[in-house]
Design an enzyme around this catalytic site. Structure first.
Site, short mmCIF file in Angstrom:
data_model
loop_
_atom_site.label_atom_id
_atom_site.label_comp_id
_atom_site.label_asym_id
_atom_site.label_seq_id
_atom_site.Cartn_x
_atom_site.Cartn_y
_atom_site.Cartn_z
N CYS A 241 0.89 -1.17 0.00
CA CYS A 241 0.00 0.00 0.00
C CYS A 241 0.92 1.21 0.00
O CYS A 241 1.16 1.82 1.05
CB CYS A 241 -0.92 -0.01 1.22
SG CYS A 241 -2.05 -1.43 1.29
N ALA A 243 1.38 4.44 -1.54
CA ALA A 243 1.25 5.91 -1.53
C ALA A 243 1.28 6.45 -0.10
O ALA A 243 0.76 5.81 0.81
CB ALA A 243 -0.04 6.31 -2.23
N LYS A 247 7.95 4.97 2.20
CA LYS A 247 8.54 3.65 2.42
C LYS A 247 9.06 3.06 1.11
O LYS A 247 10.06 2.34 1.11
CB LYS A 247 7.51 2.73 3.08
CG LYS A 247 7.07 3.22 4.47
CD LYS A 247 5.98 2.35 5.05
CE LYS A 247 5.52 2.86 6.41
NZ LYS A 247 4.88 4.19 6.33
N ASP A 262 -0.56 0.44 -5.25
CA ASP A 262 -1.60 1.20 -4.55
C ASP A 262 -2.81 1.28 -5.47
O ASP A 262 -2.66 1.34 -6.69
CB ASP A 262 -1.11 2.60 -4.18
CG ASP A 262 -1.93 3.23 -3.06
OD1 ASP A 262 -1.49 3.17 -1.90
OD2 ASP A 262 -3.01 3.77 -3.34
N ASP A 288 -5.79 -3.25 -7.02
CA ASP A 288 -6.30 -3.75 -5.74
C ASP A 288 -5.28 -4.71 -5.13
O ASP A 288 -4.90 -5.71 -5.74
CB ASP A 288 -7.63 -4.47 -6.00
CG ASP A 288 -8.31 -4.96 -4.73
OD1 ASP A 288 -7.68 -4.95 -3.66
OD2 ASP A 288 -9.48 -5.36 -4.82
N ASP A 302 1.77 -1.69 4.84
CA ASP A 302 1.31 -0.58 5.68
C ASP A 302 -0.18 -0.47 5.42
O ASP A 302 -0.62 0.27 4.54
CB ASP A 302 2.06 0.70 5.31
CG ASP A 302 1.72 1.87 6.23
OD1 ASP A 302 0.90 1.67 7.14
OD2 ASP A 302 2.26 2.96 6.03
N CYS A 355 -0.52 2.80 11.30
CA CYS A 355 -0.30 4.03 12.08
C CYS A 355 -1.50 4.22 13.01
O CYS A 355 -2.18 5.25 12.99
CB CYS A 355 -0.09 5.23 11.17
SG CYS A 355 -1.39 5.51 9.95
#
Length: 422
Positions: A241, A243, A247, A262, A288, A302, A355
């Site tokens: 993932c 965007a 990273k 992404d 996807d 992430d 996060c």
């Protein structure tokens, strides 16, 4: 009907507050629209700062204002008062702040009749507010979020996290090469983990090394998952993932063969721009994540999450959201972990991170994944990174970061991460 007066940072900030507090929209969405296009880059940055300062101080502003209001005015007027109150209590020039608040109120035919009220209230705030502000408690998170976090970490830790949220963030940079050289060039501090921190950065694009692609903006906590993955030259690595690409750039800088995936085409444009600026390379795929196929030595996931670990940078989040979408996010994270494991070569490794401060999006996800997949294990040795306190390592073998950690250095984002090996 609003008159066509010139947009200013303060009038733009009031509009942003209306959208966040009235419509439940996130600042990240609003700033990607044409809402602030009439402002210069410097004024756009000021409008954003005024908005985030007001959102951080909202509880204090409301407590001060309620003494001077018999009933709350319409939202736009209330937000004009909130913005001005925060500015006044943080030491802003009373004359300019009060006059522009009155002007903003008078510019809209729906609120013009309240310009006298705005003037009277703010003159009282200017006289008394600074002393009151300092006596009020640190603003708390809304109950819908504060309750689960107190249950997870305790009241004392929650208070420390709220203090970090209220203080706001510094600006962290990740260096493409020599972090110490970047720190010296920009006048920053080298953090224990290797990120560079600036307390007062000014305009980011004007900092030394930006145009040359020597670094990119990335919170110190957000820089750790890629370090945990420890990609090696020529390894096939998937940033699942990707965007906006922080990273991806970290992984590409190791010399790995990186695929950045992404589902957002517009956000992938930003990844491409960041790679171009830094002179780094990755294969960009828009699609996807649950449908992606391939075989990789290492994967960084992430995953989409509540982003509750980023409130110090995004104070709009707990005010625009109510947690109703968290269940769907948790289910999606589980599906992504399971699919990512099918993309790993034998002996491969997966770093899962969010996060988020919610254990359901971190510790619990990894516990459940370990139970679902016999032979899967959490690699505790991978957590031996510079700057990591062993006390941050969790029972199931992950790493829990909180906003109040490194409080003497200015805190960090809340994050959870674990390295899973097959």
């Amino acid at each position: 009907m609003t008159s066509q007066r010139k947009q200013t940072p303060r009038s733009a900030a009031v509009h942003l507050l209306d959208e966040v507090l009235g419509e439940g929209r996130l600042l990240s969405e609003l700033l990607g629209t044409r809402m602030l296009e009439r402002l210069s880059p410097a004024d756009r940055a000021r409008a954003q700062r005024l908005t985030t300062d007001t959102l951080r101080g909202l509880e204090r502003a409301d407590r001060i204002l309620q003494k001077h209001l018999r009933k709350y005015p319409p939202l736009t007027v209330r937000n004009t008062l909130r913005l001005a109150t925060v500015e006044l209590c943080l030491g802003g020039d009373a004359h300019g702040i009060v006059n522009e608040a009155v002007t903003i109120t008078a510019a809209d035919t729906h609120t013009a009749a309240m310009k006298g009220l705005v003037n009277a209230v703010l003159r009282k705030v200017a006289a008394e507010g600074v002393a009151e502000w300092a006596k009020l408690r640190v603003p708390r998170l809304p109950k819908w979020l504060r309750g689960p976090l107190v249950e997870a970490y305790g009241a004392e830790a929650m208070a420390a996290m709220e203090a970090a949220h209220f203080a706001g963030p510094a600006l962290d940079l990740t260096a493409k090469g020599d972090a110490a050289a970047v720190a010296a060039a920009v006048g920053g501090v080298l953090l224990p983990s290797g990120s560079v921190r600036l307390a007062q950065p000014g305009q980011v694009s004007a900092l030394p090394g930006f145009a040359e692609g020597d670094w990119w903006v990335q919170d110190a906590a957000a820089a750790l998952p890629a370090k945990l993955l420890a990609a090696k030259p020529d390894e096939a690595v998937l940033d699942m993932c990707a965007a906006p690409g922080g990273k991806t750039m970290q992984l590409a800088a190791t010399g790995a063969d990186v695929t950045a995936l992404d589902q957002s085409a517009s956000r992938m444009v930003r990844v491409a721009e960041n790679l171009t600026r830094t002179g780094l390379k990755a294969h960009l795929v828009t699609g996807d994540a649950l449908q992606h196929q391939g075989q990789y030595d290492a994967i960084l996931l992430d995953a989409p999450c509540s982003a509750t670990g980023t409130i110090r940078r995004h104070p709009d989040l707990p005010l625009a959201k109510d947690g109703s979408d968290f269940g769907a996010l948790i289910e999606l994270q589980e599906q992504m972990i399971d699919h990512a494991l099918t993309l790993l070569k034998p002996g491969g490794r997966l770093v899962f991170c969010t996060c988020s401060l919610l254990p359901d999006e971190g510790e619990c996800q990894v516990e459940d994944a370990l139970a679902r997949h016999p032979g899967l294990r959490a690699d505790r040795d991978a957590l031996a990174l510079p700057g990591i306190d062993p006390a941050w390592i969790t029972e199931e073998g992950g790493l829990r970061l909180r906003p109040d950690y490194w409080s003497d250095l200015g805190g960090m984002d809340g994050f959870y991460m674990a390295c899973l090996t097959t």
